[in-house]
Design a protein around this motif. Structure first.
Motif, short mmCIF file in Angstrom:
data_model
loop_
_atom_site.label_atom_id
_atom_site.label_comp_id
_atom_site.label_asym_id
_atom_site.label_seq_id
_atom_site.Cartn_x
_atom_site.Cartn_y
_atom_site.Cartn_z
N SER A 1 26.92 8.39 82.92
CA SER A 1 27.92 8.26 81.87
C SER A 1 29.27 8.73 82.41
O SER A 1 29.34 9.43 83.42
CB SER A 1 27.54 9.09 80.64
OG SER A 1 27.46 10.47 80.97
N VAL A 2 30.31 8.33 81.72
CA VAL A 2 31.67 8.76 82.05
C VAL A 2 32.29 9.36 80.80
O VAL A 2 32.30 8.72 79.74
CB VAL A 2 32.53 7.59 82.56
CG1 VAL A 2 33.96 8.06 82.81
CG2 VAL A 2 31.94 7.01 83.84
N THR A 3 32.76 10.59 80.92
CA THR A 3 33.35 11.29 79.77
C THR A 3 34.85 11.42 79.95
O THR A 3 35.33 11.77 81.02
CB THR A 3 32.72 12.68 79.61
OG1 THR A 3 31.33 12.54 79.33
CG2 THR A 3 33.37 13.45 78.46
N ASP A 4 35.57 11.14 78.88
CA ASP A 4 37.03 11.19 78.86
C ASP A 4 37.46 12.42 78.07
O ASP A 4 36.96 12.66 76.97
CB ASP A 4 37.58 9.92 78.22
CG ASP A 4 39.08 9.80 78.39
OD1 ASP A 4 39.51 9.48 79.49
OD2 ASP A 4 39.79 10.03 77.40
N GLN A 5 38.39 13.20 78.63
CA GLN A 5 38.89 14.42 78.00
C GLN A 5 40.40 14.35 77.87
O GLN A 5 41.13 14.93 78.67
CB GLN A 5 38.51 15.66 78.80
CG GLN A 5 37.06 16.05 78.75
CD GLN A 5 36.81 17.35 79.50
OE1 GLN A 5 37.18 17.49 80.66
NE2 GLN A 5 36.17 18.30 78.87
N PRO A 6 40.93 13.66 76.87
CA PRO A 6 42.38 13.59 76.72
C PRO A 6 42.97 14.90 76.21
O PRO A 6 42.30 15.63 75.47
CB PRO A 6 42.56 12.47 75.69
CG PRO A 6 41.31 12.51 74.88
CD PRO A 6 40.21 12.90 75.84
N ASP A 7 44.21 15.19 76.62
CA ASP A 7 44.92 16.32 76.04
C ASP A 7 45.09 16.10 74.54
O ASP A 7 45.00 14.97 74.04
CB ASP A 7 46.29 16.48 76.69
CG ASP A 7 46.20 17.04 78.10
OD1 ASP A 7 45.08 17.41 78.52
OD2 ASP A 7 47.24 17.10 78.78
N ALA A 8 45.37 17.18 73.85
CA ALA A 8 45.51 17.09 72.39
C ALA A 8 46.62 16.13 71.98
O ALA A 8 46.60 15.59 70.87
CB ALA A 8 45.77 18.48 71.82
N GLY A 9 47.59 15.92 72.87
CA GLY A 9 48.71 15.04 72.53
C GLY A 9 48.38 13.56 72.56
O GLY A 9 49.25 12.75 72.22
N LEU A 10 47.17 13.19 72.96
CA LEU A 10 46.77 11.79 73.01
C LEU A 10 45.76 11.49 71.91
O LEU A 10 44.77 12.22 71.74
CB LEU A 10 46.14 11.44 74.36
CG LEU A 10 47.08 11.31 75.55
CD1 LEU A 10 46.27 11.14 76.83
CD2 LEU A 10 48.03 10.13 75.36
#
Length: 485
Positions: free
Chosen positions: A226-235
């Motif tokens: 799997s691939v997990t995405d961790q965007p900053d809170a601003g996204l």
């Protein structure tokens, strides 16, 4: 976190057919009076702390008539490989390993021999004569996954007699990498890179993740990727925008992969078991979009990490994560100071900032609050602060002038990596690195002063009128006197 490699399915069949070339070692214990001493098997190229497990497939023994016999130690071997002779006849090592590895581990459960790699990357096992399956389990910080080995420790023949199998050199474990996902941001022109300054607050940025499907054995009992995405809170990620492709082929959601909102501002693309097995080692691309709602107030950046997760041990439960990749959107800001009479700070002057198309910008103020109308006012210290803009040229127009002052002319501000790399004095206690502060102070001229009713100007006018009236009367009186004469 360091990069996590992954093993391919190739098996060193030479180990099974001709014996692995390993370092000499002293003989160990016998299992019967007619058996030979045990062999020492050394594996190298292993990370410190990783564990080497050995499972015996067939036990080799020498009976009282000096006849070499084999006894199976595994139940449930496929019929095509349930004897030593059948295994030796298989020339495709990958096919053989795929067929028996899961059966061996399921049958024996606990390995008969175990060794842990030291700081030198070596692990040594003591093997009874026969055939063995050797599996390395990743427990170290660098977490490798290794190629499964089939080891032939059958007694050798020397001078017409059976002797302990010895190995001339250590065997280096082989590994195959599963690259960490390569995440990039795609700019407004379609170019992908580590960063982009073509998006500002209010814009929707595009991201793409390049990933590689692990190459698991066909009979692996623990398969996951799997691939997990961790965007900053601003996204703000648009979950519905996720799309996965393999070259020109678009994968089917639910059949080939799923997308999960984890509820903690992270999102995971899970590839299905069937897709992983059917596409070993193949590259896939994950694309999606996210709206820029806020930025780091000091750097103007908003980042977006991604990492892969997979099972490093095809036959053992447990997952590991790859090293994260963190591309970002870079934004810029500008500031200037508004002054009034005698260069005093002038608060309340209002400006509208527009982009090259004449559209009011969306920006964030010094408190991090977003504004969508492009309108900004000078603060109590006279400072005008605008942050979160993409690269470009912006026009600043004064649209509300404090009482007693005149509007200044419009001017432009250029924002780029070259022009916006300074701190602004508009904020106390915050050190920015993305501001253009080259705009000089802007001074509103005072309005022209008209005469005030009842003031000195009026008195002067009145006195002049009186003189005119008196003078006119004198002229008229003289004219009449002449007529009478």
């Amino acid at each position: 976190m360091k990069k996590v490699p992954f093993v391919g399915r190739t098996v060193a069949i030479a180990a099974l057919l001709a014996g692995l070339t390993l370092s000499p070692a002293p003989a160990m214990a016998k299992t019967s009076a007619t058996d030979v001493e045990d062999s020492s098997f050394t594996l190298t190229n292993i990370a410190k702390g990783d564990v080497v497990n050995a499972y015996q497939i067939f036990d080799a023994d020498i009976d009282g008539t000096n006849n070499l016999t084999y006894t199976s130690k595994v139940t449930g071997l496929p019929e095509a490989y349930d004897t030593v002779e059948k295994m030796q006849s298989e020339r495709d090592g990958r096919k053989l390993a795929d067929a028996i590895s899961a059966k061996v581990l399921a049958s024996q459960g606990t390995p008969k021999q175990t060794a842990t790699a030291g700081s030198d990357g070596h692990a040594t096992l003591t093997l009874d004569s026969g055939y063995w399956l050797v599996v390395v389990t990743s427990n170290s910080g660098v977490t490798k996954v290794y190629q499964t080995l089939l080891v032939d420790a059958t007694p050798a023949v020397s001078n017409g007699a059976y002797v302990t199998k010895t190995f001339e050199q250590p065997t280096a474990a082989k590994t195959e990498d599963v690259p960490a996902p390569d995440k990039k941001i795609v700019d407004a022109n379609g170019n992908a890179g580590q960063s982009s300054d073509s998006y500002g607050v209010g814009d929707t940025a595009r991201f793409q993740i390049g990933a590689t499907i692990p190459n698991y054995p066909a009979d692996a009992t623990h398969i996951t990727y799997s691939v997990t995405d961790q965007p900053d809170a601003g996204l703000a990620v648009d979950v519905s925008s996720f799309a996965v492709t393999n070259g020109q082929e678009t994968l089917n959601k639910d059949t080939d992969y799923t997308v999960k909102d984890n509820g903690d501002h992270t999102y995971t693309v899970h590839f299905t078991h069937n897709y992983i097995l059917a596409h070993p080692g193949q590259a896939v691309t994950i694309a999606y979009s996210a709206k820029v709602k806020a930025v780091n107030m000091q750097t103007g950046k908003v980042g977006n990490k991604a990492f892969g997760t997979f099972s490093p041990n095809p036959y053992t439960a447990g997952n590991v994560n790859t090293e994260p990749k963190d591309p970002w959107a870079q934004t810029y800001g500008f500031s200037f100071r508004k002054l009034g009479d005698k260069d005093a700070a002038l608060a309340g002057a209002q400006f509208t900032v527009t982009d090259a198309a004449g559209k009011p910008v969306t920006y964030v103020d010094a408190s991090g609050t977003a504004h969508t109308d492009g309108v900004v006012a000078s603060d109590s210290n006279g400072y005008v602060y605008v942050n979160g803009l993409k690269a470009g040229t912006y026009k600043v127009s004064e649209t509300k002038v404090p009482s007693g002052y005149q509007k200044i002319a419009d001017f432009t501000v250029e924002l780029s990596a070259d022009s916006a790399k300074s701190d602004t004095l508009a904020t106390d206690g915050v050190t920015e690195t993305n501001f253009n502060v080259s705009t000089p102070d802007k001074v509103d001229p005072k309005q022209g002063v008209l005469p005030t009713t009842g003031g000195a100007g009026t008195i002067a006018l009145t006195a002049g009128g009186v003189l005119l009236v008196v003078g006119g009367g004198i002229v008229v009186a003289r004219f009449r006197n002449r007529e009478q004469d």
